[in-house]
Design a protein around this motif. Sequence first.
Motif, mmCIF file in Angstrom:
data_model
loop_
_atom_site.group_PDB
_atom_site.id
_atom_site.type_symbol
_atom_site.label_atom_id
_atom_site.label_comp_id
_atom_site.label_asym_id
_atom_site.label_seq_id
_atom_site.Cartn_x
_atom_site.Cartn_y
_atom_site.Cartn_z
ATOM 1 N N LEU A 96 1.158 7.358 -9.214
ATOM 2 C CA LEU A 96 0.379 8.485 -8.715
ATOM 3 C C LEU A 96 -1.124 8.212 -8.805
ATOM 4 O O LEU A 96 -1.889 8.608 -7.912
ATOM 5 C CB LEU A 96 0.719 9.745 -9.517
ATOM 6 N N ARG A 97 -1.534 7.524 -9.844
ATOM 7 C CA ARG A 97 -2.964 7.226 -9.981
ATOM 8 C C ARG A 97 -3.453 6.345 -8.839
ATOM 9 O O ARG A 97 -4.601 6.457 -8.411
ATOM 10 C CB ARG A 97 -3.222 6.551 -11.327
ATOM 11 N N SER A 98 -2.575 5.504 -8.327
ATOM 12 C CA SER A 98 -2.984 4.606 -7.241
ATOM 13 C C SER A 98 -3.309 5.353 -5.954
ATOM 14 O O SER A 98 -3.962 4.814 -5.063
ATOM 15 C CB SER A 98 -1.880 3.575 -6.970
ATOM 16 N N ILE A 99 -2.870 6.614 -5.848
ATOM 17 C CA ILE A 99 -3.205 7.420 -4.668
ATOM 18 C C ILE A 99 -4.088 8.614 -5.048
ATOM 19 O O ILE A 99 -4.199 9.578 -4.303
ATOM 20 C CB ILE A 99 -1.943 7.909 -3.922
ATOM 21 N N GLY A 100 -4.684 8.534 -6.241
ATOM 22 C CA GLY A 100 -5.683 9.512 -6.633
ATOM 23 C C GLY A 100 -5.147 10.809 -7.200
ATOM 24 O O GLY A 100 -5.870 11.811 -7.248
ATOM 25 N N ILE A 101 -3.898 10.814 -7.654
ATOM 26 C CA ILE A 101 -3.316 12.025 -8.250
ATOM 27 C C ILE A 101 -3.242 11.843 -9.754
ATOM 28 O O ILE A 101 -2.498 10.988 -10.243
ATOM 29 C CB ILE A 101 -1.914 12.306 -7.687
ATOM 30 N N PRO A 102 -4.000 12.629 -10.530
ATOM 31 C CA PRO A 102 -3.921 12.510 -12.002
ATOM 32 C C PRO A 102 -2.604 13.080 -12.512
ATOM 33 O O PRO A 102 -2.144 14.126 -12.058
ATOM 34 C CB PRO A 102 -5.118 13.334 -12.483
ATOM 35 N N PRO B 270 -3.804 -3.412 -12.746
ATOM 36 C CA PRO B 270 -4.714 -2.950 -11.693
ATOM 37 C C PRO B 270 -4.504 -1.470 -11.399
ATOM 38 O O PRO B 270 -3.402 -0.942 -11.555
ATOM 39 C CB PRO B 270 -4.306 -3.814 -10.489
ATOM 40 N N ARG B 271 -5.581 -0.808 -10.985
ATOM 41 C CA ARG B 271 -5.475 0.607 -10.640
ATOM 42 C C ARG B 271 -5.083 0.797 -9.177
ATOM 43 O O ARG B 271 -4.471 1.811 -8.825
ATOM 44 C CB ARG B 271 -6.811 1.309 -10.911
ATOM 45 N N LEU B 272 -5.483 -0.132 -8.344
ATOM 46 C CA LEU B 272 -5.208 -0.049 -6.920
ATOM 47 C C LEU B 272 -4.637 -1.366 -6.434
ATOM 48 O O LEU B 272 -4.962 -2.440 -6.962
ATOM 49 C CB LEU B 272 -6.492 0.276 -6.138
ATOM 50 N N TRP B 273 -3.807 -1.299 -5.414
ATOM 51 C CA TRP B 273 -3.256 -2.503 -4.797
ATOM 52 C C TRP B 273 -2.801 -2.141 -3.389
ATOM 53 O O TRP B 273 -2.466 -0.989 -3.101
ATOM 54 C CB TRP B 273 -2.085 -3.052 -5.619
ATOM 55 N N ALA B 274 -2.810 -3.106 -2.523
ATOM 56 C CA ALA B 274 -2.354 -2.882 -1.152
ATOM 57 C C ALA B 274 -0.834 -2.976 -1.089
ATOM 58 O O ALA B 274 -0.198 -3.577 -1.961
ATOM 59 C CB ALA B 274 -2.981 -3.911 -0.221
ATOM 60 N N ARG C 107 5.866 0.289 -3.812
ATOM 61 C CA ARG C 107 4.458 -0.052 -4.044
ATOM 62 C C ARG C 107 3.502 1.088 -3.726
ATOM 63 O O ARG C 107 2.393 1.154 -4.259
ATOM 64 C CB ARG C 107 4.087 -1.271 -3.199
ATOM 65 N N GLY C 108 3.900 1.966 -2.808
ATOM 66 C CA GLY C 108 2.992 3.044 -2.423
ATOM 67 C C GLY C 108 3.606 3.931 -1.363
ATOM 68 O O GLY C 108 4.768 3.781 -0.981
ATOM 69 N N PHE C 109 2.790 4.875 -0.879
ATOM 70 C CA PHE C 109 3.243 5.881 0.066
ATOM 71 C C PHE C 109 2.530 5.734 1.408
ATOM 72 O O PHE C 109 1.365 5.324 1.458
ATOM 73 C CB PHE C 109 2.976 7.286 -0.488
ATOM 74 N N ILE D 258 3.943 13.132 3.809
ATOM 75 C CA ILE D 258 4.688 11.904 3.547
ATOM 76 C C ILE D 258 5.430 11.473 4.800
ATOM 77 O O ILE D 258 6.127 12.264 5.442
ATOM 78 C CB ILE D 258 5.697 12.122 2.401
ATOM 79 N N GLY D 259 5.268 10.189 5.133
ATOM 80 C CA GLY D 259 5.981 9.654 6.285
ATOM 81 C C GLY D 259 6.836 8.451 5.947
ATOM 82 O O GLY D 259 7.645 8.005 6.763
ATOM 83 N N GLY D 260 6.660 7.941 4.712
ATOM 84 C CA GLY D 260 7.440 6.787 4.307
ATOM 85 C C GLY D 260 6.928 6.211 3.011
ATOM 86 O O GLY D 260 5.918 6.672 2.455
ATOM 87 N N VAL D 261 7.611 5.203 2.501
ATOM 88 C CA VAL D 261 7.162 4.484 1.320
ATOM 89 C C VAL D 261 7.187 2.987 1.607
ATOM 90 O O VAL D 261 8.030 2.497 2.374
ATOM 91 C CB VAL D 261 8.026 4.790 0.067
ATOM 92 N N THR D 262 6.239 2.299 0.992
ATOM 93 C CA THR D 262 6.184 0.849 1.094
ATOM 94 C C THR D 262 6.836 0.255 -0.141
ATOM 95 O O THR D 262 6.476 0.596 -1.269
ATOM 96 C CB THR D 262 4.734 0.353 1.192
ATOM 97 N N THR D 263 7.796 -0.635 0.065
ATOM 98 C CA THR D 263 8.468 -1.304 -1.037
ATOM 99 C C THR D 263 8.166 -2.787 -0.974
ATOM 100 O O THR D 263 7.577 -3.280 -0.009
ATOM 101 C CB THR D 263 9.992 -1.087 -0.972
#
Length: 348
Positions: A219-225, A313-317, A183-185, A192-197
């Motif tokens: 990548l877009r969800s963390i602001g990287i085009p 969605p562009r962003l999610w928790a 789901r995210g980093f 980087i310290g981990g990933v959320t699954t």
Amino acid sequence: MIGHPFDGLPSRTEVVVIGGGIVGAIAALEFAERGIPVVLFEKGRFGGEQSGLNLGWCRQLGRDIRELPMSIKALSLWAGMNARVQGETGFRRAGIVEVASSPNQLDQFHARIKSLGDMADPMGLRCLDGAALSTLLPGASTVQAGGLYCQTDGRAEPTLATGAILQGAKRAGAILIDQCAVRGFETFNGKIGGVTTEQGLIGCSSVVLAGGLWSRHLLRSIGIPFPQLIVSETLLRTTPVETGHVPAMTTGRVAHRPRLDGGYVIAHETNTVADIIPASFRYFPEFFPTLLKERSRLRFRLGKAFWREAMLPRLWAGSERSPFERFRALKAEVSSKHVVSVLISTEN
């Protein structure tokens, strides 16, 4: 069974690989063979999207000269892959030939070989006249001017290759988890310290993103085009036929690959479908030069893909369901027009 039976995530690993296609599989294999702890996550089924549904060429032919060093290295790795992973990837080094429809195109092939200099000979790249091409492709319905033949090129079976490589990675110590989306980093002090699954958090020092067409969304969800658009083709499969040992081939309109079972996979090269999506407008400046170069091959389509992406969605928790769980695999639409055009082209 390739995947790791889920009984709780490891609390930590050195590397997380995101994506269980061919690129993710190779990455996991490399890390595991070097003794580096690695966990691979696939949101759906291993090799369930592009890696399992493609033409299956392993080629140097037609590459941009800037790609060639990597392609040459890749072919050397493919040559030993079956032994390396102790499995059947379907790889066979049987060559690929591009047919010249006119003497002028044959002259272009000669110029191509000359431009490659010392690289051409080790690749087994050579021009064939019409008689030599007919010998290489017995049973051809028309006589052609000649062709450009890359003898060291090969082909693999997409339905076999990713799974075989993943099995090799698993034997080497990689942990493979499918049906589990990242789901995210998690970052600490900018690193980087981990990933959320969807099954929880796993710590790591590095991440390899091999998510194919989904990489842009993550990548877009963390602001990287990440400029990336979608194109697709409809491939046909034939039943086994008696043609003997022949190379894969392209005429510039139709391409094929012989399969291990004696049948063929066939593609029409001038009917690539480019779905118009919101990102098409966002990344238009970056892709405009490619559009000009490839415009004769592209067929634009405005339909389901546009609205599907517009609703994502562009962003999610990290605690929320991500788009990658809503769409475990992108189902490509078969184009009936594409099928008809392939049949017409093969008859002609």
